[in-house]
Design an enzyme around this catalytic site. Structure first.
Site, PDB file in Angstrom:
ATOM      1  N   ASP A  60       6.083   6.407  56.240  1.00  0.00           N
ATOM      2  CA  ASP A  60       5.733   7.265  55.102  1.00  0.00           C
ATOM      3  C   ASP A  60       4.450   8.054  55.315  1.00  0.00           C
ATOM      4  O   ASP A  60       3.583   7.660  56.098  1.00  0.00           O
ATOM      5  CB  ASP A  60       5.527   6.405  53.849  1.00  0.00           C
ATOM      6  CG  ASP A  60       6.827   5.835  53.313  1.00  0.00           C
ATOM      7  OD1 ASP A  60       7.856   5.943  54.000  1.00  0.00           O
ATOM      8  OD2 ASP A  60       6.794   5.266  52.210  1.00  0.00           O
ATOM      9  N   HIS A 208       3.750   3.092  57.629  1.00  0.00           N
ATOM     10  CA  HIS A 208       3.076   4.366  57.308  1.00  0.00           C
ATOM     11  C   HIS A 208       2.521   5.014  58.561  1.00  0.00           C
ATOM     12  O   HIS A 208       1.597   4.468  59.172  1.00  0.00           O
ATOM     13  CB  HIS A 208       1.959   4.110  56.290  1.00  0.00           C
ATOM     14  CG  HIS A 208       2.456   3.573  54.987  1.00  0.00           C
ATOM     15  ND1 HIS A 208       2.829   2.254  54.833  1.00  0.00           N
ATOM     16  CD2 HIS A 208       2.672   4.182  53.810  1.00  0.00           C
ATOM     17  CE1 HIS A 208       3.255   2.081  53.589  1.00  0.00           C
ATOM     18  NE2 HIS A 208       3.171   3.228  52.940  1.00  0.00           N
TER      19      HIS A 208
END
Ligand SMILES: [Zn+2]
Length: 247
Positions: A60, A208
């Site tokens: 992400d 992430h």
């Protein structure tokens, strides 16, 4: 003596506060009353029901020049595929990284334009943000965008219904596969260990590439993927994993 009692007391109070805030965080995450219904209707996915040794690595908040490159390099070294939930604004700043994702067989999805706080936006504004980002990412990647991961895991009935109408699936993640790799100071080895300790077929792992700690995320992949392979697991895109439902 008095001081140490006070210290202990303070620690107890702090622990209680931490416990309560974690519990609230968990409830907010886990307790949307519609979550299971949406899962059954296949408008939201948290894991895929399969007995095949497959998982989806998802990343992400990118693309960010240094760390997304490091993640892509690690996936390439380990011959694994992942799914990147991009911010439209960052994709505009790094079109070359979005193109590289497509070229190397990764999937891209929508994670909003700039990670705005959806709690403070009307549904119409949220959807404008979603569609604008879809257009940017489709143009840069050449992929049709079918997956949306709302910023901060935001959910509302109105937003989910708009996504359903637009043929977008809400790409959530498997609760126990959230190693909090974005937290500064989280080391690669502990990210990898947390994932391996909770491993089951069909899981959607949330990582992430766009957080300041993402160099550790990239390093974690060099520990994680060889060990997954040793255990017979492959890392596939989220859409490829979803295609294995009930297999
Ligand atoms: Zn995010």
């Amino acid at each position: 003596m008095i001081i140490s009692v006070k210290k202990n007391h303070l620690i107890q109070v702090m622990s209680a506060i931490l416990f309560v805030s974690l519990s609230i965080g968990y409830l907010q995450f886990a307790a949307h009353p519609m979550l299971e219904k949406w899962e059954q209707e296949k408008i939201l996915v948290r894991r895929v029901n399969t007995s095949l040794p497959l998982v989806a690595l998802t990343f992400d908040d990118g693309p960010v020049a240094e760390t997304t490159t490091a993640v892509l390099d690690a996936l390439q070294r380990n011959q694994a595929h992942g799914t990147f939930f991009l911010l439209g604004q960052r994709a505009e700043n790094h079109p070359e990284l979005v193109k590289r994702m497509t070229r190397e067989g990764h999937e891209v999805g929508n994670h909003s334009y700039s990670h705005a706080n959806y709690n403070k936006m009307k549904t119409a504004e949220q959807m404008e943000d979603v569609f604008r980002t879809n257009q940017i990412i489709e143009r840069l990647s050449g992929q049709p965008i079918r997956l949306f991961r709302p910023p901060g895991g935001y959910l509302s009935v109105a937003m989910v219904e708009k996504c359903r109408a637009a043929d977008l699936t809400i790409a959530y993640w498997t609760y126990k596969q959230d190693p909090k790799d974005w937290r500064n100071g989280t080391r690669a080895a502990s990210i990898a260990r947390s994932i391996l300790d909770h491993l089951e077929p069909g899981q959607i792992i949330i990582l992430h590439d766009g957080a300041p700690n993402a160099n550790e995320t990239a390093k974690a992949l060099d520990i994680l993927i060889p060990e997954l392979n040793k255990r017979g697991y492959s890392c596939v895109t989220l859409s490829d994993l979803m295609a294995m439902e009930n297999k």
